[in-house]
Design a protein around this motif. Sequence first.
Motif, PDB file in Angstrom:
ATOM      1  N   MET A 265       0.852  -1.198   0.000  1.00  0.00           N
ATOM      2  CA  MET A 265       0.000   0.000   0.000  1.00  0.00           C
ATOM      3  C   MET A 265       0.893   1.256   0.000  1.00  0.00           C
ATOM      4  O   MET A 265       1.850   1.348   0.758  1.00  0.00           O
ATOM      5  N   ALA A 266       0.583   2.172  -0.888  1.00  0.00           N
ATOM      6  CA  ALA A 266       1.404   3.387  -0.992  1.00  0.00           C
ATOM      7  C   ALA A 266       1.289   4.233   0.265  1.00  0.00           C
ATOM      8  O   ALA A 266       0.229   4.301   0.898  1.00  0.00           O
ATOM      9  N   GLU A 267       2.410   4.874   0.622  1.00  0.00           N
ATOM     10  CA  GLU A 267       2.416   5.733   1.805  1.00  0.00           C
ATOM     11  C   GLU A 267       1.550   6.962   1.558  1.00  0.00           C
ATOM     12  O   GLU A 267       1.586   7.563   0.478  1.00  0.00           O
ATOM     13  N   LYS A 268       0.771   7.311   2.541  1.00  0.00           N
ATOM     14  CA  LYS A 268      -0.129   8.465   2.409  1.00  0.00           C
ATOM     15  C   LYS A 268       0.674   9.745   2.285  1.00  0.00           C
ATOM     16  O   LYS A 268       1.636   9.983   3.015  1.00  0.00           O
ATOM     17  N   ILE A 269       0.307  10.568   1.323  1.00  0.00           N
ATOM     18  CA  ILE A 269       0.999  11.837   1.095  1.00  0.00           C
ATOM     19  C   ILE A 269       0.565  12.854   2.144  1.00  0.00           C
ATOM     20  O   ILE A 269      -0.626  13.025   2.426  1.00  0.00           O
ATOM     21  N   SER A 270       1.535  13.549   2.721  1.00  0.00           N
ATOM     22  CA  SER A 270       1.218  14.577   3.709  1.00  0.00           C
ATOM     23  C   SER A 270       0.605  15.796   3.026  1.00  0.00           C
ATOM     24  O   SER A 270       1.022  16.184   1.928  1.00  0.00           O
ATOM     25  N   PHE A 271      -0.367  16.389   3.672  1.00  0.00           N
ATOM     26  CA  PHE A 271      -0.976  17.608   3.156  1.00  0.00           C
ATOM     27  C   PHE A 271      -0.266  18.862   3.664  1.00  0.00           C
ATOM     28  O   PHE A 271      -0.658  19.992   3.341  1.00  0.00           O
ATOM     29  N   GLU A 272       0.754  18.700   4.476  1.00  0.00           N
ATOM     30  CA  GLU A 272       1.502  19.833   5.007  1.00  0.00           C
ATOM     31  C   GLU A 272       2.613  20.231   4.040  1.00  0.00           C
ATOM     32  O   GLU A 272       3.181  19.392   3.328  1.00  0.00           O
ATOM     33  N   ALA A 273       2.955  21.526   4.030  1.00  0.00           N
ATOM     34  CA  ALA A 273       4.106  21.976   3.249  1.00  0.00           C
ATOM     35  C   ALA A 273       5.379  21.393   3.862  1.00  0.00           C
ATOM     36  O   ALA A 273       5.412  21.078   5.050  1.00  0.00           O
ATOM     37  N   PRO A 274       6.448  21.220   3.081  1.00  0.00           N
ATOM     38  CA  PRO A 274       7.707  20.737   3.656  1.00  0.00           C
ATOM     39  C   PRO A 274       8.128  21.606   4.837  1.00  0.00           C
ATOM     40  O   PRO A 274       7.869  22.819   4.852  1.00  0.00           O
ATOM     41  N   ARG A 275       8.771  20.981   5.805  1.00  0.00           N
ATOM     42  CA  ARG A 275       9.146  21.667   7.037  1.00  0.00           C
ATOM     43  C   ARG A 275       9.933  22.948   6.747  1.00  0.00           C
ATOM     44  O   ARG A 275      10.919  22.935   6.025  1.00  0.00           O
ATOM     45  N   GLY A 276       9.462  24.042   7.339  1.00  0.00           N
ATOM     46  CA  GLY A 276      10.135  25.327   7.167  1.00  0.00           C
ATOM     47  C   GLY A 276       9.665  26.120   5.971  1.00  0.00           C
ATOM     48  O   GLY A 276      10.044  27.281   5.805  1.00  0.00           O
ATOM     49  N   MET A 277       8.837  25.503   5.097  1.00  0.00           N
ATOM     50  CA  MET A 277       8.303  26.188   3.927  1.00  0.00           C
ATOM     51  C   MET A 277       6.860  26.605   4.210  1.00  0.00           C
ATOM     52  O   MET A 277       6.273  26.189   5.206  1.00  0.00           O
ATOM     53  N   ARG A 278       6.283  27.410   3.316  1.00  0.00           N
ATOM     54  CA  ARG A 278       4.956  27.952   3.609  1.00  0.00           C
ATOM     55  C   ARG A 278       4.005  27.849   2.422  1.00  0.00           C
ATOM     56  O   ARG A 278       4.412  27.984   1.270  1.00  0.00           O
ATOM     57  N   ASP A 279       2.741  27.600   2.729  1.00  0.00           N
ATOM     58  CA  ASP A 279       1.646  27.787   1.783  1.00  0.00           C
ATOM     59  C   ASP A 279       1.003  29.131   2.101  1.00  0.00           C
ATOM     60  O   ASP A 279       0.949  29.544   3.261  1.00  0.00           O
ATOM     61  N   PHE A 280       0.479  29.790   1.069  1.00  0.00           N
ATOM     62  CA  PHE A 280      -0.204  31.066   1.278  1.00  0.00           C
ATOM     63  C   PHE A 280      -1.656  30.926   0.818  1.00  0.00           C
ATOM     64  O   PHE A 280      -1.951  31.035  -0.368  1.00  0.00           O
ATOM     65  N   TYR A 281      -2.536  30.647   1.767  1.00  0.00           N
ATOM     66  CA  TYR A 281      -3.966  30.642   1.478  1.00  0.00           C
ATOM     67  C   TYR A 281      -4.418  32.107   1.304  1.00  0.00           C
ATOM     68  O   TYR A 281      -3.664  33.038   1.628  1.00  0.00           O
ATOM     69  N   PRO A 282      -5.634  32.341   0.762  1.00  0.00           N
ATOM     70  CA  PRO A 282      -6.058  33.733   0.525  1.00  0.00           C
ATOM     71  C   PRO A 282      -5.897  34.658   1.728  1.00  0.00           C
ATOM     72  O   PRO A 282      -5.483  35.809   1.576  1.00  0.00           O
ATOM     73  N   ALA A 283      -6.197  34.177   2.945  1.00  0.00           N
ATOM     74  CA  ALA A 283      -6.044  35.037   4.129  1.00  0.00           C
ATOM     75  C   ALA A 283      -4.574  35.384   4.364  1.00  0.00           C
ATOM     76  O   ALA A 283      -4.250  36.496   4.784  1.00  0.00           O
ATOM     77  N   ASP A 284      -3.683  34.430   4.074  1.00  0.00           N
ATOM     78  CA  ASP A 284      -2.246  34.695   4.216  1.00  0.00           C
ATOM     79  C   ASP A 284      -1.768  35.655   3.133  1.00  0.00           C
ATOM     80  O   ASP A 284      -0.907  36.501   3.374  1.00  0.00           O
ATOM     81  N   MET A 285      -2.324  35.499   1.940  1.00  0.00           N
ATOM     82  CA  MET A 285      -1.935  36.384   0.846  1.00  0.00           C
ATOM     83  C   MET A 285      -2.338  37.827   1.115  1.00  0.00           C
ATOM     84  O   MET A 285      -1.660  38.763   0.669  1.00  0.00           O
ATOM     85  N   ALA A 286      -3.431  38.028   1.845  1.00  0.00           N
ATOM     86  CA  ALA A 286      -3.840  39.394   2.183  1.00  0.00           C
ATOM     87  C   ALA A 286      -2.750  40.083   2.997  1.00  0.00           C
ATOM     88  O   ALA A 286      -2.423  41.258   2.769  1.00  0.00           O
ATOM     89  N   TRP A 287      -2.155  39.353   3.960  1.00  0.00           N
ATOM     90  CA  TRP A 287      -1.059  39.922   4.751  1.00  0.00           C
ATOM     91  C   TRP A 287       0.183  40.119   3.890  1.00  0.00           C
ATOM     92  O   TRP A 287       0.876  41.141   3.992  1.00  0.00           O
ATOM     93  N   ARG A 288       0.491  39.113   3.064  1.00  0.00           N
ATOM     94  CA  ARG A 288       1.677  39.233   2.213  1.00  0.00           C
ATOM     95  C   ARG A 288       1.548  40.424   1.270  1.00  0.00           C
ATOM     96  O   ARG A 288       2.506  41.185   1.062  1.00  0.00           O
ATOM     97  N   ASN A 289       0.366  40.607   0.706  1.00  0.00           N
ATOM     98  CA  ASN A 289       0.156  41.737  -0.201  1.00  0.00           C
ATOM     99  C   ASN A 289       0.299  43.064   0.524  1.00  0.00           C
ATOM    100  O   ASN A 289       0.819  44.036  -0.040  1.00  0.00           O
ATOM    101  N   LYS A 290      -0.181  43.117   1.771  1.00  0.00           N
ATOM    102  CA  LYS A 290      -0.045  44.357   2.541  1.00  0.00           C
ATOM    103  C   LYS A 290       1.432  44.723   2.701  1.00  0.00           C
ATOM    104  O   LYS A 290       1.824  45.880   2.520  1.00  0.00           O
ATOM    105  N   VAL A 291       2.246  43.724   3.026  1.00  0.00           N
ATOM    106  CA  VAL A 291       3.679  43.951   3.214  1.00  0.00           C
ATOM    107  C   VAL A 291       4.353  44.286   1.890  1.00  0.00           C
ATOM    108  O   VAL A 291       5.098  45.268   1.776  1.00  0.00           O
ATOM    109  N   PHE A 292       4.089  43.493   0.862  1.00  0.00           N
ATOM    110  CA  PHE A 292       4.726  43.714  -0.437  1.00  0.00           C
ATOM    111  C   PHE A 292       4.310  45.052  -1.045  1.00  0.00           C
ATOM    112  O   PHE A 292       5.125  45.732  -1.683  1.00  0.00           O
ATOM    113  N   ASP A 293       3.042  45.415  -0.892  1.00  0.00           N
ATOM    114  CA  ASP A 293       2.578  46.701  -1.438  1.00  0.00           C
ATOM    115  C   ASP A 293       3.347  47.859  -0.798  1.00  0.00           C
ATOM    116  O   ASP A 293       3.704  48.833  -1.478  1.00  0.00           O
ATOM    117  N   ALA A 294       3.595  47.759   0.519  1.00  0.00           N
ATOM    118  CA  ALA A 294       4.366  48.807   1.200  1.00  0.00           C
ATOM    119  C   ALA A 294       5.806  48.815   0.710  1.00  0.00           C
ATOM    120  O   ALA A 294       6.405  49.888   0.512  1.00  0.00           O
TER     121      ALA A 294
END
Length: 409
Positions: free
Chosen positions: A1-30
């Motif tokens: 049976m194949a090993e289940k794939i983790s839904f988490e980003a690799p350790r130390g890396m980040r996913d940016f969901y829309p709520a996270d992108m709102a903060w990132r855009n605020k910072v980048f826009d500045a």
Amino acid sequence: MAEKISFEAPRGMRDFYPADMAWRNKVFDAFRAAGEAAGFEPYDSCIVESYDLLARKAGEEVGDQIYHFFDKSERHIALRAEMTPTLARMVAARQKELSFPIKWTAIAQCFRYERMTKGRKREHYQWNLDIIGEDSVLAEVEVIGTAVDALRRMGLTTDDFKVRVSSRRFLSQLLADSGIAPEKHAQVFLALDKRGKMPDSEIAAMLRDGGLTEPEVEATFRIMETKSYEGSPELVELFRLAEVAGFADALVFDIGVIRGLSYYTGIVFECFDAKGEFRAIFGGGRYDNLLTTIGGEPTPAVGLGFGDVVVTELLKSRLGEDSVSRTGGIAVGFMTDSERDAALRLASRLRREGECVNLSLRSQKPKKFFSKAGESGALKAVFIGPDDVSAGVARMKDLATRQETELPL
């Protein structure tokens, strides 16, 4: 049976969901707005670099933190840990063609394999500001002032942060005046940069290992108590010009600011939140010798790196986790599929007129539509039913005041 794939980003890396992108855009826009306002020209480059280039500039412990590998042609390449080596390479490649001084800016994604702590990831974005080809202290003033402007654009004040400033040249002068030979200064800088991260007893041991005598170790710690920068003409001028530029209240003198990387040659600085709750927000300084280390011509330079992780945590702490959300625009919905074309036609027309329009993708009852429109942060909403199509007129509702205005279809 194949090993289940983790839904988490690799350790130390980040996913940016829309709520996270709102903060990132605020910072980048500045970042972008402050850089543009100060006349910095945007540039960018590839994320992978020659390992030799990064290792030559990195030095110290950073060389062990580079993500590196051999590609299919057996070339030794690496993910950039910071943008400065790439900048140096790009400038050196066209040093005869560029008109100096240059003011360049970039928002670069960087990777560094290191132990993660609060405010530190293994991947982050870093805003870089660099002025190359100018030896005046005005270059430092422009770089620091632009970074302060970005923080203000994000909604922070100088009550929230302070930029600690010092000078490696001034510290070298104080060390020499105390009888510590110049060839020992690099070891002193390296040891003192660890201050606050390890006990003074361990710092003293590092100094002794670097060849300092006991009196020289004691003299070094006395120098760390220096409270005045009056003996440094460049720091005197920096604080004077900051007063003229209107951000002197953001600066404090701190002889303990060293900056670990050995290529810094003059004024150095680090910005921290006023309460001391987070890691450094940004840091930088003068690095007049960097281009020569990769084979370029001697060229004065000043720069800073401003990461996105710490400042986002600071903003959430000071402004509130929910203070950034997508607001504005018009929501357009329809009751049955018979009104879908009319809704699409209206949405397209409003978009051509410059409005931001979120068009519902399926028919809905009015109550559900207006509920979702409010949750989305829309300022206005238009709901089209059979009677609106028959009359050729819809009603646009202001979701704050509940006032309606007619809108021809």
